[in-house]
Design an enzyme around this catalytic site. Structure first.
Site, mmCIF file in Angstrom:
data_model
loop_
_atom_site.group_PDB
_atom_site.id
_atom_site.type_symbol
_atom_site.label_atom_id
_atom_site.label_comp_id
_atom_site.label_asym_id
_atom_site.label_seq_id
_atom_site.Cartn_x
_atom_site.Cartn_y
_atom_site.Cartn_z
ATOM 1 N N GLU A 58 -3.513 -0.298 8.357
ATOM 2 C CA GLU A 58 -2.305 0.148 9.075
ATOM 3 C C GLU A 58 -2.349 -0.405 10.491
ATOM 4 O O GLU A 58 -3.397 -0.391 11.134
ATOM 5 C CB GLU A 58 -2.216 1.679 9.209
ATOM 6 N N GLU A 74 -7.351 8.261 6.353
ATOM 7 C CA GLU A 74 -7.619 8.937 7.630
ATOM 8 C C GLU A 74 -8.146 10.356 7.488
ATOM 9 O O GLU A 74 -7.491 11.317 7.920
ATOM 10 C CB GLU A 74 -6.346 8.940 8.499
ATOM 11 N N TYR A 115 -4.164 1.806 15.933
ATOM 12 C CA TYR A 115 -2.929 1.985 16.708
ATOM 13 C C TYR A 115 -3.121 1.813 18.210
ATOM 14 O O TYR A 115 -2.315 1.188 18.874
ATOM 15 C CB TYR A 115 -2.314 3.373 16.434
ATOM 16 N N ASN A 152 -7.293 1.580 10.110
ATOM 17 C CA ASN A 152 -5.956 1.815 10.645
ATOM 18 C C ASN A 152 -6.096 1.815 12.165
ATOM 19 O O ASN A 152 -6.794 2.657 12.725
ATOM 20 C CB ASN A 152 -5.420 3.191 10.210
ATOM 21 N N HIS A 180 -3.318 10.877 0.633
ATOM 22 C CA HIS A 180 -2.774 10.703 1.983
ATOM 23 C C HIS A 180 -2.285 12.085 2.455
ATOM 24 O O HIS A 180 -1.103 12.307 2.668
ATOM 25 C CB HIS A 180 -1.649 9.663 1.962
ATOM 26 N N ARG A 228 0.858 -1.188 0.000
ATOM 27 C CA ARG A 228 0.000 0.000 0.000
ATOM 28 C C ARG A 228 0.894 1.238 0.000
ATOM 29 O O ARG A 228 1.657 1.455 0.942
ATOM 30 C CB ARG A 228 -0.897 -0.019 1.243
HETATM 31 O O1 IFM Z 1 2.510 7.955 9.849
HETATM 32 C C1 IFM Z 1 1.140 7.893 10.076
HETATM 33 C C2 IFM Z 1 0.391 7.671 8.777
HETATM 34 O O2 IFM Z 1 0.679 8.650 7.844
HETATM 35 C C3 IFM Z 1 -1.098 7.686 9.029
HETATM 36 N N1 IFM Z 1 -1.454 6.778 10.088
HETATM 37 C C4 IFM Z 1 -0.699 6.857 11.322
HETATM 38 C C5 IFM Z 1 0.793 6.781 11.028
HETATM 39 C C6 IFM Z 1 1.586 6.852 12.345
HETATM 40 O O3 IFM Z 1 1.339 8.033 13.016
#
Ligand code: IFM
Length: 458
Positions: free
Chosen positions: A371, A174, A298, A296, A129, A85
């Site tokens: 992600e 995002e 985290y 995504n 992006h 990606r």
């Molecule tokens: O680096 C970023 C990415 O551009 C978008 N998602 C989160 C990542 C980590 O912060």
């Protein structure tokens, strides 16, 4: 650097057709901002203002992927991922954001796609992006409707050139972060501080997504998704003040972006009334069926009511949230943290996926984790291995519970430009030396390569 303990057990078996990939984005890796006819982006302008980027850096060279892509594709091949990606830079393809298409810009992605296919890696471009062409930003950027229309024209141009070889597309990355950090708080490009007046930027990105889906479908594309960031929101306590604050945060991070796409409506009528219209008609465009929904993930967030005595902004993993907001982040105790200070909570990924199933039911298409990753320093990055191992086990639990998850992409292949943090935060499986830009695979790269070989053995 100490190496954290890593589970000696091999990963559980994922389905044979599960897609394994890694992610990057153009503004974080390409550099070459003045080559091949590329126009300026909002990030070029933002990063040039002293004080905007914490380490004083910018992304003019980034990690020079524009010139070093053959080496990076070789790293992908050796890693053994099935998909990559990356993002296409809108200002490289349409330098002013609207109008003339720059054939030389498309040539770069043409070369990249061919190199990926020759390496046996499926190209998965993201069309946007965060690198809005500066000419459009000067006309209001995503606050104005025309940007959504220009985005669809650009999507059409990319599909016309690459659609014969690209079979999986992502429209946006995002939109929540661009809305909040770029237009709401001013900590990302374009540096606007509109707080809740930033909401039109959310609506226009979603509209741009819908129009781009139409443009891609008209070119025959049949495998389209979006990459939205989501995470569970935990109320700091059961008090009404804390649960109200947490519900609002959840609405802004999660439901504001998922509900219109998956249910064809905004999660709150009062909020929908603040958006520029015709909202009802736009929602029909926004909610066209997707082939899959990208998440995504985290970290979870613990949220409480704002503290009336707060002396200043609350630091939320590098983001400064002003005390005037109707919610405030609270520490999540009892979990390890990445170098960025983000709590490592693999189980929250399973929880998030369960929440999506509960909320969207039959309207939820298959999910792809577009992600997931972490920032740690060092070549011997046992902590990253522990992170990935834990999240993949959590994902496997979700699959075992019947959730339809079709793929997983690690953020990121390479250390890169981490936006307002500059180069201080290293998310790569491959280390990039800041002085020489030399690439060196980390321990996590070798771990993932072995894990993928093991999965391939079936
Ligand atoms: O680096 C970023 C990415 O551009 C978008 N998602 C989160 C990542 C980590 O912060």
């Amino acid at each position: 650097m100490t190496t954290a303990p890593v589970s000696p057990k091999p990963l559980p078996r994922f389905p044979r057709d599960f897609v394994w990939g890694v992610s990057t984005s153009a503004p974080q890796i390409e550099g070459a901002v003045e080559e091949g006819g590329r126009g300026r982006s909002a990030w070029d302008v933002f990063a040039a203002v002293p004080g905007r980027i914490k380490d004083g850096s910018d992304a003019r060279v980034a990690i020079d992927h524009y010139h070093r892509y053959p080496e990076d594709v070789a790293l992908l091949k050796d890693l053994g991922v099935g998909a990559y990606r990356f993002s296409v830079a809108w200002p490289r393809v349409v330098p002013d954001g609207s109008g003339a298409v720059n054939a030389a810009g498309l040539d770069f992605y043409d070369r990249l796609v061919d190199a990926l296919l020759a390496a046996g890696v499926d190209p998965v471009p993201t069309l946007f992006h965060w690198d809005t062409p500066q000419a459009l930003e000067e006309g209001g950027g995503w606050l104005v409707r025309e940007t959504a229309e220009h985005f669809a024209a650009y999507a059409d141009a990319v599909a016309a050139r690459l659609g014969d070889r690209v079979h999986r597309w992502i429209t946006l990355n995002e939109p929540a972060e661009l809305t909040l950090l770029g237009y709401g708080l001013g900590q990302h490009a374009p540096g606007r501080q509109l707080v809740f007046d930033a909401l039109p930027a959310a609506h226009h990105q979603l509209l741009g997504h819908g129009l781009a889906v139409q443009a891609l479908r008209a070119r025959g594309a049949g495998n389209i998704g979006i990459a939205n960031s989501h995470g569970p929101t935990w109320a700091a306590s059961a008090s009404e003040a804390d649960t109200t604050a947490a519900d609002l945060y959840d609405l802004l991070l999660n439901r504001l972006f998922a509900d219109p796409l998956l249910l064809g409506r905004y999660p709150d009528e009062g909020l929908a009334a603040l958006l520029p219209g015709p909202v009802a008609d736009d929602l029909k465009i926004i909610s066209q069926p997707l082939d899959w929904y990208g998440i995504n993930y985290y970290q979870p967030t613990r949220v409480g009511a704002p503290d009336p005595d707060a002396a200043g902004p609350a630091d939320f993993g590098g983001i400064l949230l002003p005390p005037e907001l109707p919610f405030a982040p609270r520490e999540i105790e009892g979990f390890p943290r990445t170098d960025f200070g983000w709590p490592v909570v693999p189980g929250a990924l399973t929880e998030l996926l369960e929440t999506f199933r509960e909320r969207y039911g039959a309207s939820l298409p298959p999910i792809v984790i577009t992600e997931n990753g972490c920032s740690y320093d060092g070549l011997d990055d046992g902590e990253r291995i522990t992170f990935l191992d834990g999240h993949l086990r959590a994902l496997h639990e979700a699959l075992a519970a019947g959730l339809d998850v079709r793929g997983y992409f690690v953020w990121s292949l390479l250390d890169n430009f981490e936006w307002a943090e500059g180069y201080a935060r290293r998310f790569g499986l491959v280390h990039v030396d800041r002085a020489t830009l030399a690439r060196t695979p980390k321990s996590s790269y070798r771990w993932l390569r072995d894990a993928l070989r093991d999965q391939a053995r079936g």
